[in-house]
Write a protein that holds these residues in place. Structure first.
Motif, mmCIF file in Angstrom:
data_model
loop_
_atom_site.group_PDB
_atom_site.id
_atom_site.type_symbol
_atom_site.label_atom_id
_atom_site.label_comp_id
_atom_site.label_asym_id
_atom_site.label_seq_id
_atom_site.Cartn_x
_atom_site.Cartn_y
_atom_site.Cartn_z
ATOM 1 N N ALA A 83 0.829 -1.210 0.000
ATOM 2 C CA ALA A 83 0.000 0.000 0.000
ATOM 3 C C ALA A 83 0.863 1.260 0.000
ATOM 4 O O ALA A 83 0.461 2.293 -0.543
ATOM 5 N N ALA A 84 2.045 1.175 0.574
ATOM 6 C CA ALA A 84 2.930 2.340 0.645
ATOM 7 C C ALA A 84 3.329 2.851 -0.731
ATOM 8 O O ALA A 84 3.714 4.017 -0.871
ATOM 9 N N HIS A 85 3.263 2.001 -1.756
ATOM 10 C CA HIS A 85 3.727 2.394 -3.087
ATOM 11 C C HIS A 85 2.602 2.587 -4.093
ATOM 12 O O HIS A 85 2.858 2.871 -5.271
ATOM 13 N N VAL A 86 1.343 2.425 -3.659
ATOM 14 C CA VAL A 86 0.223 2.548 -4.589
ATOM 15 C C VAL A 86 0.160 3.953 -5.185
ATOM 16 O O VAL A 86 0.046 4.130 -6.404
ATOM 17 N N HIS A 87 0.222 4.968 -4.335
ATOM 18 C CA HIS A 87 0.075 6.328 -4.832
ATOM 19 C C HIS A 87 1.206 6.695 -5.790
ATOM 20 O O HIS A 87 0.981 7.354 -6.814
ATOM 21 N N GLU A 88 2.445 6.245 -5.495
ATOM 22 C CA GLU A 88 3.563 6.555 -6.387
ATOM 23 C C GLU A 88 3.363 5.917 -7.755
ATOM 24 O O GLU A 88 3.619 6.544 -8.789
ATOM 25 N N LEU A 89 2.877 4.663 -7.775
ATOM 26 C CA LEU A 89 2.646 4.008 -9.063
ATOM 27 C C LEU A 89 1.536 4.727 -9.833
ATOM 28 O O LEU A 89 1.645 4.928 -11.054
ATOM 29 N N GLU A 90 0.477 5.123 -9.128
ATOM 30 C CA GLU A 90 -0.604 5.856 -9.800
ATOM 31 C C GLU A 90 -0.080 7.155 -10.410
ATOM 32 O O GLU A 90 -0.513 7.567 -11.492
ATOM 33 N N ARG A 91 0.870 7.788 -9.744
ATOM 34 C CA ARG A 91 1.429 9.041 -10.249
ATOM 35 C C ARG A 91 2.318 8.807 -11.475
ATOM 36 O O ARG A 91 2.360 9.635 -12.401
ATOM 37 N N LEU A 92 3.017 7.649 -11.509
ATOM 38 C CA LEU A 92 3.943 7.374 -12.613
ATOM 39 C C LEU A 92 3.253 6.817 -13.859
ATOM 40 O O LEU A 92 3.760 6.984 -14.977
ATOM 41 N N LEU A 93 2.122 6.146 -13.679
ATOM 42 C CA LEU A 93 1.516 5.420 -14.801
ATOM 43 C C LEU A 93 1.198 6.283 -16.024
ATOM 44 O O LEU A 93 1.474 5.854 -17.149
ATOM 45 N N PRO A 94 0.613 7.483 -15.857
ATOM 46 C CA PRO A 94 0.310 8.252 -17.079
ATOM 47 C C PRO A 94 1.528 8.496 -17.959
ATOM 48 O O PRO A 94 1.458 8.362 -19.182
ATOM 49 N N GLY A 95 2.664 8.847 -17.337
ATOM 50 C CA GLY A 95 3.867 9.089 -18.131
ATOM 51 C C GLY A 95 4.448 7.830 -18.738
ATOM 52 O O GLY A 95 4.996 7.857 -19.846
ATOM 53 N N LEU A 96 4.339 6.712 -18.046
ATOM 54 C CA LEU A 96 4.902 5.447 -18.543
ATOM 55 C C LEU A 96 4.068 4.819 -19.644
ATOM 56 O O LEU A 96 4.575 4.021 -20.433
ATOM 57 N N THR A 97 2.775 5.176 -19.698
ATOM 58 C CA THR A 97 1.870 4.475 -20.622
ATOM 59 C C THR A 97 1.158 5.414 -21.588
ATOM 60 O O THR A 97 0.148 5.034 -22.179
ATOM 61 N N ARG A 98 1.689 6.626 -21.734
ATOM 62 C CA ARG A 98 1.067 7.635 -22.605
ATOM 63 C C ARG A 98 -0.374 7.948 -22.184
ATOM 64 O O ARG A 98 -1.226 8.296 -23.001
ATOM 65 N N GLY A 99 -0.662 7.759 -20.918
ATOM 66 C CA GLY A 99 -2.006 8.033 -20.419
ATOM 67 C C GLY A 99 -3.021 6.967 -20.760
ATOM 68 O O GLY A 99 -4.230 7.169 -20.559
ATOM 69 N N GLU A 100 -2.556 5.798 -21.253
ATOM 70 C CA GLU A 100 -3.486 4.763 -21.708
ATOM 71 C C GLU A 100 -3.683 3.650 -20.683
ATOM 72 O O GLU A 100 -4.374 2.665 -20.967
ATOM 73 N N ALA A 101 -3.104 3.764 -19.500
ATOM 74 C CA ALA A 101 -3.232 2.697 -18.495
ATOM 75 C C ALA A 101 -4.616 2.721 -17.860
ATOM 76 O O ALA A 101 -5.211 3.782 -17.655
ATOM 77 N N GLU A 102 -5.126 1.522 -17.551
ATOM 78 C CA GLU A 102 -6.333 1.374 -16.733
ATOM 79 C C GLU A 102 -5.898 0.697 -15.437
ATOM 80 O O GLU A 102 -5.287 -0.371 -15.469
ATOM 81 N N TRP A 103 -6.229 1.336 -14.326
ATOM 82 C CA TRP A 103 -5.689 0.890 -13.035
ATOM 83 C C TRP A 103 -6.791 0.793 -11.996
ATOM 84 O O TRP A 103 -7.620 1.695 -11.872
ATOM 85 N N ASP A 104 -6.807 -0.304 -11.265
ATOM 86 C CA ASP A 104 -7.697 -0.465 -10.115
ATOM 87 C C ASP A 104 -6.910 -1.168 -9.023
ATOM 88 O O ASP A 104 -6.124 -2.087 -9.304
ATOM 89 N N SER A 105 -7.140 -0.751 -7.781
ATOM 90 C CA SER A 105 -6.504 -1.463 -6.675
ATOM 91 C C SER A 105 -7.417 -1.413 -5.458
ATOM 92 O O SER A 105 -8.251 -0.512 -5.329
ATOM 93 N N ALA A 106 -7.256 -2.379 -4.580
ATOM 94 C CA ALA A 106 -8.027 -2.437 -3.338
ATOM 95 C C ALA A 106 -7.243 -3.249 -2.326
ATOM 96 O O ALA A 106 -6.430 -4.116 -2.691
ATOM 97 N N PHE A 107 -7.483 -2.968 -1.053
ATOM 98 C CA PHE A 107 -6.790 -3.697 0.005
ATOM 99 C C PHE A 107 -7.006 -5.202 -0.144
ATOM 100 O O PHE A 107 -8.108 -5.664 -0.418
ATOM 101 N N GLU A 108 -5.943 -5.962 0.071
ATOM 102 C CA GLU A 108 -6.020 -7.420 -0.041
ATOM 103 C C GLU A 108 -5.761 -8.100 1.300
ATOM 104 O O GLU A 108 -6.584 -8.861 1.789
ATOM 105 N N ARG A 109 -4.607 -7.818 1.924
ATOM 106 C CA ARG A 109 -4.257 -8.501 3.171
ATOM 107 C C ARG A 109 -3.044 -7.803 3.790
ATOM 108 O O ARG A 109 -2.473 -6.890 3.205
ATOM 109 N N TYR A 110 -2.679 -8.262 4.988
ATOM 110 C CA TYR A 110 -1.448 -7.822 5.629
ATOM 111 C C TYR A 110 -0.400 -8.922 5.500
ATOM 112 O O TYR A 110 -0.724 -10.106 5.592
ATOM 113 N N GLU A 111 0.853 -8.523 5.310
ATOM 114 C CA GLU A 111 1.953 -9.469 5.252
ATOM 115 C C GLU A 111 3.109 -8.937 6.090
ATOM 116 O O GLU A 111 3.311 -7.718 6.184
#
Length: 692
Positions: free
Chosen positions: A629-657
């Protein structure tokens, strides 16, 4: 029953992944019932249920809202819930008051992560649920594909009640299957026969006389009300196609509210807001009895935090006098003198009311409707700082009010650093908190140091005891505690391993309440959400007085002694048991153009994401996996530039490890029972007692 109370009431929830069209469907249902003359628009900010200025501006639902409409003798209380995962806590509170639900799925996007989470929870709670595939008129709509996804990803116990003509066009029409359609009857029979032996026999014997449309419809209603089967309807909230079939199904297939109006008062509070004058307004579902203006009603607190008691009463019992009552009729809250079983009421005058409280008789609230934790707790924490130092006191008061409306905004005040922290689900919720503080309270704030909220899991079994009048115990109490691990999601269980009559009940209650409070900060400072704590030793000095009947505290135990000693004993027991810090992981689904897949993989690796093998879909790759979860927001911020704005992204809490490497720590905000000398000095200085 009061004359204004309708014969039948249905409390209906509308749930969906964000942007599937929940609020538009709510607006269409109100329009079809004649409650509103013109359809409101989410884009224009003119819908009935998105009443907050922030909701209208952003075009998303933030707070659950209740409206009502008549449906052929049934009064439907419709609850529109947020779809964005940052506001899942609003959905959680609504689940406990529903008689039935409509789960909205987009005919374009199909089944999304929040969709899976919602239906899984609805099925676990046995809430009768219809599925409405919306937006059949939108470009890219594919009803057959979405129906197959529902059967594959949600549950096979679904049956389509119609089809779509010209999908993906403005002329798309939802066409119900005729009852005598042979192919439809065969599919319906096959679905229902899995849970109906008589139908199965008739189906195997090809006994068409026993498989009449009326018989099948009755079996469909019965199994839908038991939440075993989920009928699927197609349509468009914008054009109105398919709405009649859906409303007919709501009326026929979902169960009405039940409960005796002449029974003891029993209700559950699922929402609290502030009125224009700052007064509390409670939303309560009534299960039994009647509440009247000027009634004095008992309030029993239920645990609703992440270390809850599974819906058990926490011991906070108070009462309040009802000064005004409103119920929902034809789209609005209408003042009435009374509200009765089955209805949702707005109640004024209950100043101590909290979300999760039970009105009246706790035993008369059905077990399924007890407030419980159904979804994951918040995974982020951030420090809130006022832009003007003079607003520090006002900020705390404002955040306290917001936490009343959303208990999962957990406030932590650090007296050493003079900081207030709040727990959140995501960045959107942070933006909403900031805007709310600015617009409703006139307080400008900044957020500093957003961190991931970890938890501590108990590893083994540990015990510790301190005996009264025996060093190093400075308090007039004997407390022994044993700590053991519990399965994830089990919550904190407090048990007695000593006789209940061995000391006054108030002392046992003081120990239990302090155990729950202390477990909010474990050995490393993180909450310990799942464990069993057993009290193994108890003892006290009875009340002592001098000859002239003057109470002598130095010779008599009080509840304060037990509250002060318990953290020391519990933390030593926790250290003996051992705890492991665990971080939250999100599951994700990522669709990217095939030509950028190679450049994306190293980024995922750097952010500790673990993707599964990609699935090729046309010119795109679909990746499922988990990411801290600590890296979700950073990945969301990077995706538009990495994928020309064409990425589709969804995430939700899964578990603790478990965290890899050295466990992170969280600054303590208590008197630090891990340091005995410092702790004893602080609590004895605060209470003015000697350390013994």
């Amino acid at each position: 029953m009061p004359s204004h109370s309708p014969a039948r009431i249905l409390n209906l929830g509308i749930l969906a992944h964000v942007d599937a069209g929940k609020t538009s469907l709510t607006e269409r249902l109100l329009h079809a019932a004649g409650v509103v003359d013109e359809l409101g628009s989410v884009d224009d900010g003119s819908t009935r249920t998105d009443s907050l200025a922030l909701e209208r501006r952003r075009g998303i639902t933030i707070k659950s809202a209740v409206v009502s409409f008549p449906l052929d003798g049934v009064s439907v209380n419709l609850i529109d819930t947020p779809g964005h995962p940052d506001f899942i806590a609003e959905v959680e509170r609504v689940l406990s008051v529903l008689d039935g639900a409509v789960l909205v799925v987009s005919a374009v996007e199909g089944v999304q992560p929040q969709t899976r989470l919602l239906l899984r929870t609805l099925r676990r709670l046995a809430i009768p649920t219809l599925v409405f595939v919306n937006k059949v008129d939108r470009r890219g709509a594919d009803g057959d594909r979405v129906l197959a996804e529902i059967g594959r990803k949600l549950t096979p116990a679904v049956v389509a009640m119609g089809t779509v003509r010209s999908p993906g066009t403005q002329g798309a029409r939802a066409v119900p299957y005729a009852p005598d359609d042979a192919a439809f009857r065969a599919r319906l029979t096959e679905c229902l026969a899995e849970r109906d032996d008589a139908l199965l026999t008739a189906y195997v014997d090809d006994d068409l006389a026993a498989l009449t449309p009326a018989r099948l419809r009755a079996a469909l209603a019965e199994q839908t009300r038991r939440a075993e089967v989920h009928p699927v309807f197609f349509g468009s909230a914008i054009t109105g196609t398919g709405i009649t079939a859906l409303t007919d199904a709501v009326k026929e297939l979902l169960p009405a509210a039940s409960g005796p109006p002449d029974g003891p008062l029993a209700g559950a509070v699922f929402k609290v807001e502030r009125g224009p004058a700052g007064e509390k307004v409670a939303y309560a579902r009534l299960y039994s009895g009647v509440v009247r203006v000027r009634d004095r009603v008992p309030l029993a607190g239920r645990a609703t935090d992440s270390a809850d008691t599974g819906g058990a009463v926490t011991g906070r019992v108070t009462d309040g006098k009802v000064t005004a009552v409103s119920v929902f009729e034809r789209g609005a809250a209408v003042p009435r003198g009374t509200a009765a079983a089955g209805q949702i009421a707005q109640l004024w005058g209950l100043g101590d009311i909290r979300i999760g409280d039970v009105l009246g008789d706790v035993r008369a609230v059905p077990e399924r409707h007890a407030p419980r934790r159904h979804f994951a707790p918040p995974t982020l924490e951030t420090v809130v700082v006022p832009r003007r130092a003079a607003d520090k006191g006002a900020l705390h008061a404002a955040l306290t009010q917001l936490a009343e409306q959303d208990p999962l905004i957990g406030l932590r005040q650090d007296p050493l650093r003079q900081e207030i922290s709040v727990s959140l689900y995501g960045e959107v919720q942070k933006e909403v908190v900031e805007a709310t503080l600015a617009e409703e309270y006139g307080i400008g704030v900044e957020f500093r140091g957003t961190t991931t909220l970890c938890v501590e899991r108990v590893v083994g079994t540990g015990a510790h005891a301190e005996i009264i009048d025996t060093a190093p115990n400075p308090f007039l109490a004997t407390v022994g505690l044993r700590v053991e691990p519990a399965p994830p999601g089990a919550g904190v269980a407090f048990r007695l391993g000593v006789e209940l009559g061995s000391m006054p009940y108030a002392f046992f209650k003081a120990v239990e309440e302090t155990v729950r409070e202390t477990l909010r900060q474990g050995v490393y400072g993180w909450e310990v959400p799942d464990c069993v704590v057993t009290m193994t030793h108890s003892g006290y000095w009875p009340r002592q007085s001098h000859a002239h009947a003057v109470f002598d505290k130095s010779m008599s135990s009080t509840a304060g002694d037990f509250r002060q000693l318990t953290p020391l004993v519990l933390m030593d027991a926790l250290r003996a048991a051992g705890t492991r810090v665990c971080e939250p992981l999100h599951r994700f689904r990522l669709t990217v153009p095939a030509d950028v897949f190679g450049t994306l993989l190293p980024v995922l690796g750097r952010l500790r994401a673990v993707p599964r093998a990609p699935v090729v879909r046309g010119s795109s790759y679909v990746l499922d996996g988990v990411i801290p979860a600590a890296h979700v927001h950073e990945l969301e911020r990077l995706l538009p530039g990495l994928t020309r704005g064409e990425a589709e992204w969804d995430s939700a809490f899964e578990r603790y490890e478990p965290v890899r490497g050295a466990p992170p720590t969280r600054p303590r905000t208590d008197h630090n029972p891990l340091d005995r000398k410092e702790y004893v000095q602080r609590v004895t200085r605060r209470t003015g007692t000697g350390a013994g």
